[in-house]
Design an enzyme around this catalytic site. Structure first.
Site, mmCIF file in Angstrom:
data_model
loop_
_atom_site.group_PDB
_atom_site.id
_atom_site.type_symbol
_atom_site.label_atom_id
_atom_site.label_comp_id
_atom_site.label_asym_id
_atom_site.label_seq_id
_atom_site.Cartn_x
_atom_site.Cartn_y
_atom_site.Cartn_z
ATOM 1 N N THR A 227 -1.202 -3.281 1.612
ATOM 2 C CA THR A 227 0.329 -2.920 1.318
ATOM 3 C C THR A 227 0.747 -3.762 0.089
ATOM 4 O O THR A 227 0.315 -5.042 0.264
ATOM 5 C CB THR A 227 1.027 -3.278 2.675
ATOM 6 O OG1 THR A 227 2.392 -3.106 2.497
ATOM 7 C CG2 THR A 227 0.721 -4.535 3.187
ATOM 8 N N GLY A 228 1.866 -3.614 -0.414
ATOM 9 C CA GLY A 228 2.270 -4.245 -1.665
ATOM 10 C C GLY A 228 2.624 -3.438 -2.895
ATOM 11 O O GLY A 228 2.980 -2.406 -2.729
ATOM 12 N N ARG B 201 4.852 9.446 -9.584
ATOM 13 C CA ARG B 201 4.049 8.268 -9.486
ATOM 14 C C ARG B 201 3.274 8.537 -8.155
ATOM 15 O O ARG B 201 3.519 8.998 -7.241
ATOM 16 C CB ARG B 201 5.034 7.247 -9.395
ATOM 17 C CG ARG B 201 3.998 6.094 -9.254
ATOM 18 C CD ARG B 201 4.459 5.396 -7.628
ATOM 19 N NE ARG B 201 4.177 3.682 -7.865
ATOM 20 C CZ ARG B 201 3.890 3.288 -6.514
ATOM 21 N NH1 ARG B 201 4.166 3.714 -5.280
ATOM 22 N NH2 ARG B 201 3.402 2.118 -6.479
ATOM 23 N N VAL B 202 2.008 8.088 -8.278
ATOM 24 C CA VAL B 202 1.059 8.152 -7.096
ATOM 25 C C VAL B 202 0.650 6.746 -6.768
ATOM 26 O O VAL B 202 0.564 5.744 -7.248
ATOM 27 C CB VAL B 202 -0.449 8.819 -7.372
ATOM 28 C CG1 VAL B 202 -1.374 8.810 -6.413
ATOM 29 C CG2 VAL B 202 -0.152 9.982 -8.347
ATOM 30 N N ASP C 271 -1.224 3.780 -4.043
ATOM 31 C CA ASP C 271 -2.404 3.236 -3.724
ATOM 32 C C ASP C 271 -2.873 3.714 -2.456
ATOM 33 O O ASP C 271 -4.046 3.867 -1.947
ATOM 34 C CB ASP C 271 -2.710 1.872 -3.833
ATOM 35 C CG ASP C 271 -1.756 1.049 -2.770
ATOM 36 O OD1 ASP C 271 -2.318 0.851 -1.927
ATOM 37 O OD2 ASP C 271 -0.477 1.031 -3.044
ATOM 38 N N THR D 84 4.765 -0.003 3.520
ATOM 39 C CA THR D 84 3.577 0.970 3.775
ATOM 40 C C THR D 84 3.373 0.741 5.239
ATOM 41 O O THR D 84 3.887 -0.436 5.913
ATOM 42 C CB THR D 84 2.461 0.434 2.921
ATOM 43 O OG1 THR D 84 2.599 0.277 1.498
ATOM 44 C CG2 THR D 84 1.203 1.524 2.994
#
Length: 318
Positions: A229-230, A208-209, A211, A180
């Site tokens: 991020t992650g 898929r969405v 975060d 990200t």
């Protein structure tokens, strides 16, 4: 007349496993520092936080090394679908696009939606918006990401996600991709903004969405701003960015808010990182993974987090 505030800036290029190879690490450092230098100069010139955030995200999206914009990972069907959002802390306004394709800078669509009555658009709506804005069609695919997808297809997609960073000597060989980009800025007027953009985790199910297109991963108020991020699902489950910001709003220091939130994340075995600023100019970062690729300007100099010890860690500069 209100005196000007010393601007502050922190950016990230993802989080994941430790980088292998000093040459690669230095290349990442040079890239992050160059972005910080350019965006901080904008803040010093008096641009507002949202403008600075968008510019920082554009620069990071244009860097093929990171998983956003050019160099985004491919989903299970071999297509690139990107997501991005921006939040203006002074206005308390969030906008974003989800699973958009064929654009160079998804953050530009998110920025446009700041002044729209419909501020978060899914794939079809985002594509229509890009046409309305007359944004040229763009292929974000790179050879490294294509080869990564081909290899995974041959292996029947054993990995659940792609590598966090696209370097020939650094491509991950484990399920450790957490790519990200994010930018958090405090401008000379004391206003905060945050932007986050991603190509997703790679090899994921269509639809898929991330975060990154939700307040869970990208949130700001007049008190604090956070970009995450992650592992997106972990960030969503913790509602990480709002959790940190609300704790600051309720009176905790940014450092204490990060410490408490990441202690909880560690106990819950979450896998992510975050960067943050507060309205007083405090800078903070945290991670439960090996490394967070972050760099910042504290008003005097540029620093970064590229060589922190492995494991859960929170740091800050007041």
């Amino acid at each position: 007349m209100k005196s000007q505030v010393q601007p502050k800036l922190i950016i990230h290029g993802g989080a994941g496993s430790s980088l292998h190879g000093k040459g690669g690490l230095e290349a990442v450092r040079q890239t992050l520092h160059a972005v910080v230098e350019e965006v901080y100069a904008l803040l010093l010139s008096g641009v507002n936080a949202s403008v600075a955030v968008v510019r920082g995200c554009q620069l990071l999206e244009d860097e093929p090394r990171f998983n956003a914009g050019t160099g985004s990972v491919l989903q299970s069907d071999g297509q690139i679908r990107m997501s991005a959002s921006i939040m203006d802390g002074a206005l308390g306004r969030f906008s974003g696009v989800i699973n958009v394709s064929r654009v160079k800078n998804p953050i530009e669509l998110a920025q446009f939606l700041q002044n729209s009555p419909d501020r978060v658009l899914s794939d079809y709506g985002s594509a229509e918006l890009a046409r309305e804005m007359q944004i040229p069609s763009y292929n974000a695919l790179t050879e490294l990401r294509l080869q990564e997808w081909i290899q995974e297809r041959q292996d029947n997609f054993k990995r659940t996600m792609a590598g966090v960073i696209a370097e020939p000597e650094l491509l991950e060989t484990s399920n450790a991709g957490r790519g990200t980009i994010g930018v958090v800025a405090l401008d000379t007027y004391g206003k905060l903004a945050v932007g986050t953009s991603t190509g997703g985790k790679g090899f994921e199910r269509i639809g898929r969405v991330s975060d990154s297109a939700m307040p869970a991963g990208n949130y700001a108020t007049s008190y604090a701003a956070v970009s995450c991020t992650g592992i997106g699902e972990d960030i969503i489950d913790e509602c990480l960015a709002p959790k940190i910001v609300i704790r600051v709003t309720d009176g905790l220091s940014l450092q204490d808010s990060m410490q408490r939130s990441f202690a909880e994340a560690h106990d819950n075995k979450r896998d992510f990182g975050a960067i943050a600023l507060d309205a007083n100019g405090a800078i903070a970062w945290g991670k439960t993974c090996d490394i967070i690729l972050a760099a910042f300007h504290d008003g005097e100099k540029i620093g970064d987090t590229l060589e922190l010890a492995v494991g859960t860690q929170v740091g800050s500069i007041s």
